[in-house]
Design an enzyme around this catalytic site. Structure first.
Site, PDB file in Angstrom:
ATOM      1  CG  ASN A   1      -0.038  -0.168   2.535  1.00 45.60           C
ATOM      2  OD1 ASN A   1       0.445   0.825   2.914  1.00 45.60           O
ATOM      3  ND2 ASN A   1      -0.347  -1.091   3.041  1.00 45.60           N
TER       4      ASN A   1
ATOM      5  CG  ASP B   1      -7.016  -5.407   5.976  1.00 38.67           C
ATOM      6  OD1 ASP B   1      -6.622  -5.509   7.136  1.00 38.67           O
ATOM      7  OD2 ASP B   1      -7.631  -4.639   5.586  1.00 38.67           O
TER       8      ASP B   1
ATOM      9  CE  LYS C   1       8.411 -11.760 -14.666  1.00 37.03           C
ATOM     10  NZ  LYS C   1       9.304 -11.314 -15.534  1.00 37.03           N
TER      11      LYS C   1
ATOM     12  CG  PHE D   1      -2.779   5.630  13.491  1.00 33.63           C
ATOM     13  CD1 PHE D   1      -2.092   5.695  14.752  1.00 33.63           C
ATOM     14  CD2 PHE D   1      -2.555   6.873  12.770  1.00 33.63           C
ATOM     15  CE1 PHE D   1      -1.332   6.683  15.144  1.00 33.63           C
ATOM     16  CE2 PHE D   1      -1.815   7.907  13.306  1.00 33.63           C
ATOM     17  CZ  PHE D   1      -1.449   7.812  14.425  1.00 33.63           C
TER      18      PHE D   1
ATOM     19  CE  LYS E   1     -11.036  -0.351  11.167  1.00 35.73           C
ATOM     20  NZ  LYS E   1     -10.630   0.409  10.079  1.00 35.73           N
TER      21      LYS E   1
ATOM     22  CE  LYS F   1      -8.776  -4.111  14.097  1.00 37.64           C
ATOM     23  NZ  LYS F   1      -7.795  -3.970  13.004  1.00 37.64           N
TER      24      LYS F   1
HETATM   25  O1  PMT Z   1       2.880   6.247   6.489  1.00 42.43           O
HETATM   26  P1  PMT Z   1       2.262   7.456   6.097  1.00 42.43           P
HETATM   27  O2  PMT Z   1       2.202   7.825   4.604  1.00 42.43           O
HETATM   28  O3  PMT Z   1       2.549   8.740   6.680  1.00 42.43           O
HETATM   29  O4  PMT Z   1       0.736   7.322   6.152  1.00 42.43           O
HETATM   30  C1  PMT Z   1       0.110   7.268   7.617  1.00 42.43           C
HETATM   31  C2  PMT Z   1      -0.963   6.277   7.737  1.00 42.43           C
HETATM   32  C3  PMT Z   1      -2.171   6.757   6.632  1.00 42.43           C
HETATM   33  C4  PMT Z   1      -0.642   4.862   6.930  1.00 42.43           C
HETATM   34  C5  PMT Z   1      -1.552   6.074   9.231  1.00 42.43           C
HETATM   35  O5  PMT Z   1      -1.885   7.426   9.743  1.00 42.43           O
HETATM   36  C6  PMT Z   1      -2.709   5.231   9.279  1.00 42.43           C
HETATM   37  O6  PMT Z   1      -3.859   5.513   9.171  1.00 42.43           O
HETATM   38  N1  PMT Z   1      -2.471   4.032   9.542  1.00 42.43           N
HETATM   39  C7  PMT Z   1      -3.422   3.049   9.713  1.00 42.43           C
HETATM   40  C8  PMT Z   1      -3.599   2.544   8.460  1.00 42.43           C
HETATM   41  C9  PMT Z   1      -4.370   1.142   8.411  1.00 42.43           C
HETATM   42  O7  PMT Z   1      -4.016   0.176   8.296  1.00 42.43           O
HETATM   43  O8  PMT Z   1      -5.676   1.370   8.651  1.00 42.43           O
HETATM   44  P2  PMT Z   1      -6.739   0.080   9.040  1.00 42.43           P
HETATM   45  O9  PMT Z   1      -8.067   0.709   9.548  1.00 42.43           O
HETATM   46  O10 PMT Z   1      -6.721  -0.770   7.808  1.00 42.43           O
HETATM   47  O11 PMT Z   1      -6.198  -0.818  10.465  1.00 42.43           O
HETATM   48  C10 PMT Z   1      -6.496  -0.363  11.917  1.00 42.43           C
HETATM   49  C11 PMT Z   1      -5.284  -0.692  12.701  1.00 42.43           C
HETATM   50  O12 PMT Z   1      -5.278  -2.151  12.688  1.00 42.43           O
HETATM   51  C12 PMT Z   1      -4.205  -0.052  12.460  1.00 42.43           C
HETATM   52  O13 PMT Z   1      -3.514   0.214  13.672  1.00 42.43           O
HETATM   53  C13 PMT Z   1      -3.379  -1.371  11.687  1.00 42.43           C
HETATM   54  O14 PMT Z   1      -1.972  -1.093  11.889  1.00 42.43           O
HETATM   55  C14 PMT Z   1      -3.883  -2.514  12.343  1.00 42.43           C
HETATM   56  N2  PMT Z   1      -3.938  -3.638  11.743  1.00 42.43           N
HETATM   57  C15 PMT Z   1      -4.674  -3.872  10.548  1.00 42.43           C
HETATM   58  C16 PMT Z   1      -4.498  -4.905   9.700  1.00 42.43           C
HETATM   59  C17 PMT Z   1      -3.797  -5.935  10.393  1.00 42.43           C
HETATM   60  N3  PMT Z   1      -3.997  -7.279   9.809  1.00 42.43           N
HETATM   61  N4  PMT Z   1      -3.201  -6.002  11.486  1.00 42.43           N
HETATM   62  C18 PMT Z   1      -3.217  -4.666  12.246  1.00 42.43           C
HETATM   63  O15 PMT Z   1      -2.503  -4.589  13.122  1.00 42.43           O
END
Ligand code: PMT
Length: 399
Positions: free
Chosen positions: A208, A277, A287, A324, A338, A342
């Site tokens: 991403n 995810d 490949k 986040f 969330k 979580k």
């Molecule tokens: O890195 P930058 O370019 O500065 O951008 C910052 C950012 C946009 C990445 C950051 O501010 C941000 O929003 N990060 C969370 C992105 C994200 O994956 O959001 P989510 O809603 O998909 O996940 C929610 C939370 O679960 C996050 O804390 C993530 O780390 C966690 N997660 C998600 C999926 C997974 N399989 N395991 C996780 O731990």
């Protein structure tokens, strides 16, 4: 922001590294500081006064008796100084400072300052390791001054070893740390940042747009505030913040393993990383070839581990867990869900998609939502500032 409108005294002594003080001055000025340069007579043999006067927009102090209009200029400067940095600091000046000698503009002013002082020794390796120099540095350190260890490398005298003045950005960074209040002292902070990368085959992957900027800004701010910081990061093009322990990973599984390994010792866990995810079920070992006549390719994917959820299940009552959330719609509703799902103490929700916030941008705009349902908006600002406000809120909730 820490240097904005601060009065900084930049002391320069007679060493070959005096030229680096020009760049340090430029960085301090760019950060909004009002800088006055104080030079010893020997320093002037290496770089001219005019350079420092033009760049600092202030007269350089080097002769205590030159300016008769202000008879106690060094006392005025010492009293209004918010910080002093001496770069480079020679063995001679270090000895005088340790002994309390006041025989020139710099040493005399330094006897009168009460603000934080950073001394950056720079000299030949044997001189630096000399027992008298080390003893003098010890005295200054015990007196509460900050001594910045010199870098190692090839020196002007052609020897190789410790004694090189660190780069100006590094001195600037450590000055910033010196002036930052240490409200995270004694705390261990575990942070994840950047994207994860999930292999499709040896040359292709799913990932991403996370640049790591937000997570690195949090790590940098936490270190400056005195925390012991471990940063688990996916592949990004960023320098590791000074003083931070960085662990580089690629996939979600690798990130999960490292986060869980360090979880036990953490007081605060902040998951900024954008974790995939889903990942390909069966990454190929060679490949995937393009097949003639096939204009479609289907990848079978499987859900990755939800690291944040796993941590939420394992965390103790004493640990503070922050997630986040990157959302493109229903920001508040999705982020709040969330928190429950979580077991978080707080979530920082970004509405992504705009150019000036979220992924890749230098700025961000987030809504902090807490476990008790309360919330606080952080308007659009630099990611470094967002990081500091986020930490303020964490500390507030942990009290
Ligand atoms: O890195 P930058 O370019 O500065 O951008 C910052 C950012 C946009 C990445 C950051 O501010 C941000 O929003 N990060 C969370 C992105 C994200 O994956 O959001 P989510 O809603 O998909 O996940 C929610 C939370 O679960 C996050 O804390 C993530 O780390 C966690 N997660 C998600 C999926 C997974 N399989 N395991 C996780 O731990």
């Amino acid at each position: 922001m820490i240097f904005e409108n601060k009065h900084i005294l930049l002391g320069i002594t007679g060493g070959i590294a005096a030229y680096k003080a020009v760049e340090l001055l430029r960085l301090l000025k760019k950060a909004g500081a009002d800088v006055t340069v104080i030079m010893t007579e020997n320093a002037k043999k290496f770089v001219g006064i005019t350079t420092f006067e033009v760049l600092s927009e202030n007269p350089v102090l080097s002769d205590l008796y030159f300016d008769t209009n202000t008879s106690v200029k060094h006392i005025d400067l010492a009293q209004k100084a918010d910080a002093v940095v001496i770069a480079p600091a020679t063995a001679n000046t270090i000895a005088k400072l340790a002994a309390g000698i006041a025989d020139n503009a710099l040493t005399t002013t330094l006897l009168a300052v009460t603000c934080p002082v950073m001394v950056c020794p720079s000299m030949n390796t044997d001189m630096y390791q000399n027992i008298r120099v080390q003893r003098n540095l010890d005295i200054l350190e015990k007196d509460g001054w900050h001594i910045l260890d010199p870098d190692s490398g090839v020196l002007a005298c052609k020897t190789t070893g410790a004694g090189r003045l660190p780069e100006p950005w590094f001195i600037f960074d450590r000055m910033e740390a010196m002036l930052t209040r240490k409200d995270l002292k004694g705390k261990r902070v575990l942070i994840s940042a950047g994207p994860t990368v999930e292999a499709i085959d040896p040359v292709r992957f799913i990932s991403n747009h996370s640049s790591g900027k937000m997570g690195f800004a949090v790590a940098k701010a936490a270190e400056k505030r005195g925390a012991d910081v471990t940063l688990v990061s996916g592949p990004v093009h960023l320098e590791t913040p000074v003083g931070v322990t960085r662990i580089s990973i690629e996939s979600c599984d690798e990130m999960a393993a490292q986060m869980l390994l360090h979880l036990g010792e953490a007081d605060i866990i902040i998951k900024v990383a954008a974790v995939a995810d889903y990942r390909p079920i069966d990454p190929k070992s060679s490949k995937i070839k393009k097949k003639d006549g096939h204009n479609e390719l289907t990848l079978d994917m499987v859900e990755t581990q939800d690291i944040l959820k796993l941590i939420g299940e394992k965390k103790t009552k004493k640990q503070f867990l922050v997630g986040f959330a990157a959302e493109t719609e229903d920001l508040e509703k999705n982020a709040a869900l969330k928190i429950k799902k979580k077991n978080l103490d707080m979530i920082a929700a970004n509405l992504v998609g705009a150019e000036d916030s979220g992924f890749k941008a230098d700025t961000n705009k987030v809504k902090l939502i807490f476990r008790d349902g309360s919330s606080s908006d952080i308007p659009l600002m630099k990611k470094e500032q967002v990081a500091n406000i986020l930490i303020d809120h964490i500390l507030d909730k942990m009290r």
